[in-house]
Write an enzyme that holds these catalytic residues in place. Structure first.
Site, PDB file in Angstrom:
ATOM      1  N   ASN A  58       0.812  -1.225   0.000  1.00  0.00           N
ATOM      2  CA  ASN A  58       0.000   0.000   0.000  1.00  0.00           C
ATOM      3  C   ASN A  58       0.842   1.269   0.000  1.00  0.00           C
ATOM      4  O   ASN A  58       0.569   2.213  -0.747  1.00  0.00           O
ATOM      5  CB  ASN A  58      -0.950  -0.004   1.203  1.00  0.00           C
ATOM      6  N   THR A 117     -15.178  37.941 -32.425  1.00  0.00           N
ATOM      7  CA  THR A 117     -16.008  37.555 -31.278  1.00  0.00           C
ATOM      8  C   THR A 117     -17.266  36.987 -31.914  1.00  0.00           C
ATOM      9  O   THR A 117     -17.700  37.475 -32.973  1.00  0.00           O
ATOM     10  CB  THR A 117     -16.364  38.743 -30.360  1.00  0.00           C
ATOM     11  N   HIS A 118     -17.812  35.948 -31.332  1.00  0.00           N
ATOM     12  CA  HIS A 118     -18.977  35.258 -31.922  1.00  0.00           C
ATOM     13  C   HIS A 118     -18.673  34.754 -33.329  1.00  0.00           C
ATOM     14  O   HIS A 118     -19.594  34.585 -34.132  1.00  0.00           O
ATOM     15  CB  HIS A 118     -20.205  36.162 -31.958  1.00  0.00           C
ATOM     16  N   SER A 130      -7.976  12.399 -49.324  1.00  0.00           N
ATOM     17  CA  SER A 130      -9.227  11.646 -49.254  1.00  0.00           C
ATOM     18  C   SER A 130      -9.121  10.439 -50.171  1.00  0.00           C
ATOM     19  O   SER A 130      -8.403  10.462 -51.170  1.00  0.00           O
ATOM     20  CB  SER A 130     -10.379  12.546 -49.702  1.00  0.00           C
ATOM     21  N   LYS A 153      -8.676  16.887 -51.929  1.00  0.00           N
ATOM     22  CA  LYS A 153      -8.632  17.133 -50.486  1.00  0.00           C
ATOM     23  C   LYS A 153      -7.242  17.232 -49.871  1.00  0.00           C
ATOM     24  O   LYS A 153      -6.327  16.513 -50.245  1.00  0.00           O
ATOM     25  CB  LYS A 153      -9.382  16.004 -49.763  1.00  0.00           C
ATOM     26  N   GLU A 189      -7.756  17.802 -35.909  1.00  0.00           N
ATOM     27  CA  GLU A 189      -9.006  17.145 -35.521  1.00  0.00           C
ATOM     28  C   GLU A 189      -8.773  16.131 -34.396  1.00  0.00           C
ATOM     29  O   GLU A 189      -9.602  15.975 -33.501  1.00  0.00           O
ATOM     30  CB  GLU A 189      -9.655  16.496 -36.756  1.00  0.00           C
ATOM     31  N   LYS A 247      -3.896   3.879 -11.927  1.00  0.00           N
ATOM     32  CA  LYS A 247      -2.685   4.010 -12.735  1.00  0.00           C
ATOM     33  C   LYS A 247      -2.967   4.008 -14.235  1.00  0.00           C
ATOM     34  O   LYS A 247      -2.426   4.841 -14.976  1.00  0.00           O
ATOM     35  CB  LYS A 247      -1.684   2.919 -12.356  1.00  0.00           C
TER      36      LYS A 247
HETATM   37  N1  ARG Z   1      -1.498  -3.524  -7.339  1.00  0.00           N
HETATM   38  C1  ARG Z   1      -1.978  -2.823  -6.198  1.00  0.00           C
HETATM   39  C2  ARG Z   1      -2.441  -1.436  -6.617  1.00  0.00           C
HETATM   40  O1  ARG Z   1      -2.142  -1.057  -7.666  1.00  0.00           O
HETATM   41  C3  ARG Z   1      -0.898  -2.703  -5.187  1.00  0.00           C
HETATM   42  C4  ARG Z   1      -1.414  -2.524  -3.790  1.00  0.00           C
HETATM   43  C5  ARG Z   1      -2.021  -3.785  -3.335  1.00  0.00           C
HETATM   44  N2  ARG Z   1      -2.407  -3.742  -1.969  1.00  0.00           N
HETATM   45  C6  ARG Z   1      -3.318  -4.562  -1.476  1.00  0.00           C
HETATM   46  N3  ARG Z   1      -3.625  -4.437  -0.238  1.00  0.00           N
HETATM   47  N4  ARG Z   1      -3.941  -5.422  -2.243  1.00  0.00           N
HETATM   48  O2  ARG Z   1      -3.103  -0.731  -5.914  1.00  0.00           O
END
Ligand code: ARG
Length: 462
Positions: free
Chosen positions: A114, A159-160, A281, A287, A294, A329
């Site tokens: 953690n 503007t606009h 195109s 084109k 875009e 992530k």
């Molecule tokens: N892969 C987990 C994450 O990205 C790592 C932390 C995992 N901790 C746990 N208590 N399962 O959050």
């Protein structure tokens, strides 16, 4: 070795993990991007454990050498990642056992995944923010380069999307410099806020080992350790701030892209691009499409999506760590990748931008863009109130519209029919370049102003 191919929790969880849950629950395919940060943080953690005499020196040495080998294997693409070991942290720990044997068992003392994951993630966001900051600065420099020769290039300001007043092409481009400069500050601000090391918070409550969090914090390049272990393992503000900064920056560039699409359209024909950034195109031979613009305009949608997703994941999440957090992530990595491509395409577009000065000048004269200048002239020279002069100038516009003339085509005699007391000195106010250069209030579009601003911008981006 009897633990070969076993998960770390195999003594507690006896049943076999479901195949589908293993695939869905593992994050290795995403968080392998954290391998450098993970090995760096594990190395520093191990150094601290040795320094504090929590683990023997020789064991620490073995761990650190093993981690080095793992890094080089991953660098060279020779490392095989396993879904079974869930994430980058356990994949590396497992490999360490393969390389150095039971000594690897010392590494996870006084920490948890953690605090490990949030430390790695913060390190990644730090590094990537600096990378984005570089790209933004680079784009700002390209804007300056394009603006510099165009401080005298008159175009209609809108503007606009209706012709409003004459401006310089340089001044228009540099509006985006200012937006990007604020974007930089948003990323920089996040770098200040996230600059605290969570390592040593362990699962959520801290640890009973005599660890030295100041040491790890300093070695990892953080300003100080975090104050509250519970907050530390569940805080993702830095990821949200990163995605917010990215979303705003992408929004600014989507506005630039939309401007380019409009100005490049056949209705406007004010700007062009080199073929290197255009597509054709499959059916219409004539084109030349500005595809990158875009894509920039559209992909802000991806950046908004990532921000909205992470805010929703965090909403109502109780203390402290939950698996919900694992999906943070992918959002940040994808938000980063998208913005990075957007910045690259924006730089290339501006680099490959050409302009039609003649069309810009012609269009700046259309749409009665100097009507305000005439009203201002009457205020300054004829001592009228602005509302009075605004009325007279409105009548001039009505007259010119009826005669299908631009304001600089109206004769002095016709002007005098609207307001008797005029001489030929009034005619200069209908020159669009004069109009532009008259706007010399601070931040205005006059060539002098913009040249001074460019000097400042050059210094600021050095
Ligand atoms: N892969 C987990 C994450 O990205 C790592 C932390 C995992 N901790 C746990 N208590 N399962 O959050």
């Amino acid at each position: 070795m009897k633990n070969k191919n076993k998960t770390v929790w195999s003594k507690r969880l006896k049943g076999k993990t479901s195949k589908s849950f293993q695939r869905i629950g593992s994050s290795i395919n995403v968080d392998k991007r954290l391998y450098k940060q993970d090995i760096f943080a594990s190395t520093v953690h191990t150094q601290m454990l040795v320094k504090q005499k929590i683990i023997p020196f020789n064991e620490g040495k073995k761990i650190i050498n093993g981690l080095k080998k793992i890094k080089s294997q991953i660098d060279k693409g020779k490392f095989i990642f396993h879904e079974k070991y869930e994430d980058i942290h356990l994949n590396i720990e497992k490999k360490l056992f393969d390389i150095i044997g039971p000594s690897a068992g010392y590494m996870h003392t006084a920490r948890s995944r953690n605090d490990q994951v949030v430390t790695d993630f913060k390190l990644w966001v730090k590094e990537s923010s600096k990378d984005i900051l570089n790209d933004i600065t680079n784009l700002m420099k390209i804007l300056i380069k394009k603006a510099e020769p165009n401080t005298d290039t008159v175009m209609p300001g809108f503007t606009h999307l209706k012709n409003a007043q004459p401006i310089s092409f340089a001044h228009y481009l540099l509006a985006y410099y200012e937006m990007l400069n604020r974007d930089k500050k948003r990323f920089q601000n996040n770098l200040v806020l996230l600059d605290e090391s969570p390592l040593g918070s362990a699962a959520l409550s801290g640890t009973s080992y005599k660890i030295d969090r100041n040491f790890t914090s300093k070695k990892l390049g953080f300003r100080k350790p975090t104050n509250n272990s519970i907050d530390s393992v569940s805080d993702r503000d830095f990821a949200i701030d990163f995605l917010y900064a990215a979303a705003v920056c992408a929004m600014h560039l989507s506005r630039l892209a939309e401007d380019f699409i409009i100005l490049n359209s056949d209705a406007f024909k004010l700007i062009y691009f080199n073929d290197s950034v255009l597509t054709g195109s499959s059916i219409m031979p004539q084109k030349k499409n500005p595809d990158p613009a875009e894509l920039i305009r559209g992909r802000v949608g991806i950046n908004y999506g990532k921000l909205s997703s992470i805010l929703t994941i965090m909403k109502g999440l109780p203390m402290s760590y939950f698996k919900d957090l694992q999906d943070d992530k992918a959002l940040v990595f994808e938000g980063y990748d998208t913005l990075k491509d957007t910045l690259t395409m924006s730089s290339e577009l501006i680099d490959n931008l050409k302009i039609s000065k003649d069309r810009m000048y012609k269009m700046a004269n259309e749409g009665f863009t100097t009507a305000t200048d005439f009203a201002d002239y009457l205020v300054k020279e004829k001592k009228m109130t602005f509302r009075e002069s605004y009325g007279i100038s409105s009548q001039l516009v009505n007259f010119a519209e009826k005669k299908e003339k631009t304001l600089n085509e109206i004769s002095l005699d016709d002007l005098k029919k609207l307001y008797r007391n005029l001489d030929k000195s009034v005619l200069k106010v209908f020159d669009v370049k004069n109009s532009m250069n008259a706007k010399n209030s601070y931040g205005g579009t006059s060539a002098n102003n913009v040249k001074k601003m460019i000097k400042k911008y050059k210094k600021d981006t050095r």
